[in-house]
Enzyme design. Structure first.
Site, PDB file in Angstrom:
ATOM      1  N   CYS A  87      14.777  24.436 -50.150  1.00 36.79           N
ATOM      2  CA  CYS A  87      13.612  25.184 -50.440  1.00 36.79           C
ATOM      3  C   CYS A  87      12.396  24.135 -50.496  1.00 36.79           C
ATOM      4  CB  CYS A  87      13.506  26.222 -51.753  1.00 36.79           C
ATOM      5  SG  CYS A  87      12.220  27.430 -52.016  1.00 36.79           S
ATOM      6  N   CYS A  99      20.135  29.128 -47.685  1.00 37.03           N
ATOM      7  CA  CYS A  99      19.808  29.227 -49.232  1.00 37.03           C
ATOM      8  C   CYS A  99      20.755  30.298 -50.083  1.00 37.03           C
ATOM      9  CB  CYS A  99      18.444  29.600 -49.390  1.00 37.03           C
ATOM     10  SG  CYS A  99      17.975  29.854 -51.346  1.00 37.03           S
ATOM     11  N   GLU A 120      14.700  10.697 -66.216  1.00 36.26           N
ATOM     12  CA  GLU A 120      13.527  11.881 -66.341  1.00 36.26           C
ATOM     13  C   GLU A 120      12.211  11.015 -66.273  1.00 36.26           C
ATOM     14  OE1 GLU A 120      13.568  14.669 -65.220  1.00 36.26           O
ATOM     15  OE2 GLU A 120      15.965  14.961 -64.998  1.00 36.26           O
ATOM     16  N   TYR A 144       8.176  19.204 -70.362  1.00 33.85           N
ATOM     17  CA  TYR A 144       9.169  19.161 -68.991  1.00 33.85           C
ATOM     18  C   TYR A 144      10.280  18.234 -69.527  1.00 33.85           C
ATOM     19  CZ  TYR A 144      11.940  17.714 -65.196  1.00 33.85           C
ATOM     20  OH  TYR A 144      12.823  17.478 -64.487  1.00 33.85           O
ATOM     21  N   CYS A 192      16.133  29.044 -45.070  1.00 36.31           N
ATOM     22  CA  CYS A 192      16.427  30.053 -45.955  1.00 36.31           C
ATOM     23  C   CYS A 192      17.699  30.631 -45.689  1.00 36.31           C
ATOM     24  CB  CYS A 192      15.322  31.223 -45.709  1.00 36.31           C
ATOM     25  SG  CYS A 192      13.778  30.869 -46.159  1.00 36.31           S
ATOM     26  N   CYS A 218      15.462  36.899 -52.762  1.00 33.70           N
ATOM     27  CA  CYS A 218      14.097  36.164 -52.431  1.00 33.70           C
ATOM     28  C   CYS A 218      12.972  36.998 -52.154  1.00 33.70           C
ATOM     29  CB  CYS A 218      14.421  34.831 -51.688  1.00 33.70           C
ATOM     30  SG  CYS A 218      12.560  33.896 -51.604  1.00 33.70           S
ATOM     31  N   ASP A 248       9.957  21.701 -62.849  1.00 35.75           N
ATOM     32  CA  ASP A 248       9.325  21.034 -62.429  1.00 35.75           C
ATOM     33  C   ASP A 248       8.657  20.999 -61.072  1.00 35.75           C
ATOM     34  OD1 ASP A 248      11.362  20.821 -60.570  1.00 35.75           O
ATOM     35  OD2 ASP A 248      12.022  18.766 -60.675  1.00 35.75           O
TER      36      ASP A 248
HETATM   37  S1  SF4 Z   1      15.321  32.036 -49.451  1.00 37.10           S
HETATM   38 FE1  SF4 Z   1      13.464  31.935 -50.885  1.00 37.10          FE
HETATM   39  S2  SF4 Z   1      14.367  30.584 -52.615  1.00 37.10           S
HETATM   40 FE2  SF4 Z   1      15.485  30.293 -50.576  1.00 37.10          FE
HETATM   41  S3  SF4 Z   1      14.942  28.617 -49.225  1.00 37.10           S
HETATM   42 FE3  SF4 Z   1      14.087  30.308 -48.616  1.00 37.10          FE
HETATM   43  S4  SF4 Z   1      12.097  30.658 -49.744  1.00 37.10           S
HETATM   44 FE4  SF4 Z   1      13.059  29.149 -50.636  1.00 37.10          FE
END
Ligand code: SF4
Length: 351
Positions: free
Chosen positions: A202, A212, A51, A132, A209, A218, A150
């Site tokens: 992301c 994701c 880290e 952090y 997305c 989101c 982060d």
């Molecule tokens: S859905 Fe939202 S959190 Fe997921 S990759 Fe897309 S912008 Fe990022």
């Protein structure tokens, strides 16, 4: 956290954390400092070392340094017993050298305490552990529920909740939202999952997305333009400093100095220079009187300014060595641990 604006319901929060942990279980990056998802936590020494190295530095750049450090100093006691000059030289090239000095001090304190403390508050008291890093070590190495934010997590959270306030002013708000979705259990895996999501899915310019695990939750995706987040305040241009580094060769050796302990690049070996780090304008005298020839210019960006460093070679015979340094064999220059700025200057002088 003081910025308590979040409007997520507990059920919504737990859906987000469950989706993220499920994704992490399948797709976690295999990194040398990590334990596999769901398995007992990694050694605190490895977590802490990684880290600290990862602050302002990419995973790809850190990996070989991490392996080198672990091979040479396999535990915190070994690192605590190492001469600072050896650690500084091994760190050369990673940048942000105050981290290396703090690393040695921190290792000494931890070895004297008999090991790393487990709580975020106690970790925060150690040299070089900011908010952090203390949270990351508490969560990842000790399984504590700590909120780890982060730059990757900042981006994911900004998008998830479509936070319109610009960075850096929005940091508290982002932290408050991150807190609402951090689970009681597996906080370390959750933190690492968020980092991996920010790093691989992301991403800043091209969020994927469709892949994701959080897409159903989101807000930025619902709005249709995730890359609009995080909103950033316009950057001020960095001031420009100028300085000169001097190349003095005699026989098959070059004159190197060791920099003042607490200043910029402190404790590192370097070429002698005109004191730009302290004065900002490079108004100091050359280390020898005589004739100097220009060898080129190195441009280097630090956190708070950009430096233009002229490199000059001494042309005459060196009758007497300058004060306060050492003749270093040219064939072993790679072992001197020159920071990147001076390694570039040395290449220029030798070209
Ligand atoms: S859905 Fe939202 S959190 Fe997921 S990759 Fe897309 S912008 Fe990022």
């Amino acid at each position: 956290m003081t910025a308590s604006i979040p409007s997520t319901s507990p059920a919504h929060s737990s859906e987000i954390s469950a989706a993220l942990l499920g994704w992490y279980d399948r797709y976690a990056r295999d990194l040398p400092w990590r334990a596999a998802p769901g398995s007992p936590a990694a050694d605190p020494y490895r977590v802490w070392l990684s880290e600290v190295m990862l602050q302002q530095t990419t995973v790809a750049a850190v990996k070989p340094y991490f392996e080198k450090f672990i091979a040479r100093w396999p535990d915190v006691e070994a690192l605590a017993a190492a001469p600072e000059a050896d650690v500084m030289a091994a760190w050369a090239g990673l940048g942000y050298y105050s981290r290396a000095r703090n690393l040695v001090r921190c290792a000494g304190e931890v070895a004297a305490m008999g090991g790393f403390p487990a709580s975020e508050a106690e970790l925060r008291k150690l040299p070089g552990l900011g908010a952090y890093t203390a949270a990351a070590v508490a969560a990842i190495a000790f399984g504590q529920r700590a909120v780890v934010v982060d730059a990757n997590v900042e981006r994911v959270v900004s998008r998830l909740f479509a936070i319109a306030q610009p960075l850096p002013g929005s940091r508290k708000r982002i932290g408050a939202y991150a807190e609402t979705i951090t689970p009681e259990k597996r906080a370390g895996d959750f933190a690492q999952g968020m980092m991996d999501l920010g790093s691989g899915i992301c991403t800043p310019r091209d969020p994927k997305c469709l892949l994701c695990p959080l897409s159903a939750h989101c807000a930025a995706r619902s709005e249709g333009n995730p890359v609009a987040y995080p909103v950033k305040a316009p950057k001020k241009p960095k001031p420009l400093r100028q300085g000169t580094a001097y190349w003095i060769e005699r026989g098959s050796a070059v004159w190197l100095v060791t920099r003042e302990g607490r200043g910029m690049l402190g404790g590192m070996r370097s070429l002698p220079d005109d004191g730009w780090a302290a004065s900002g304008d490079g108004s100091g005298d050359p280390p020898l009187t005589g004739e100097w020839a220009p060898a080129g210019m190195v441009r280097h960006t630090f956190t708070h300014f950009t430096l233009e460093l002229s490199v000059r070679r001494f042309r005459g015979e060196v009758a007497e060595a300058p004060i306060g340094g050492e003749w270093w064999p040219l064939e072993r220059l790679g072992d001197a641990g020159l920071p990147s700025l001076f390694a570039k200057a040395a290449r220029l002088a030798q070209a």
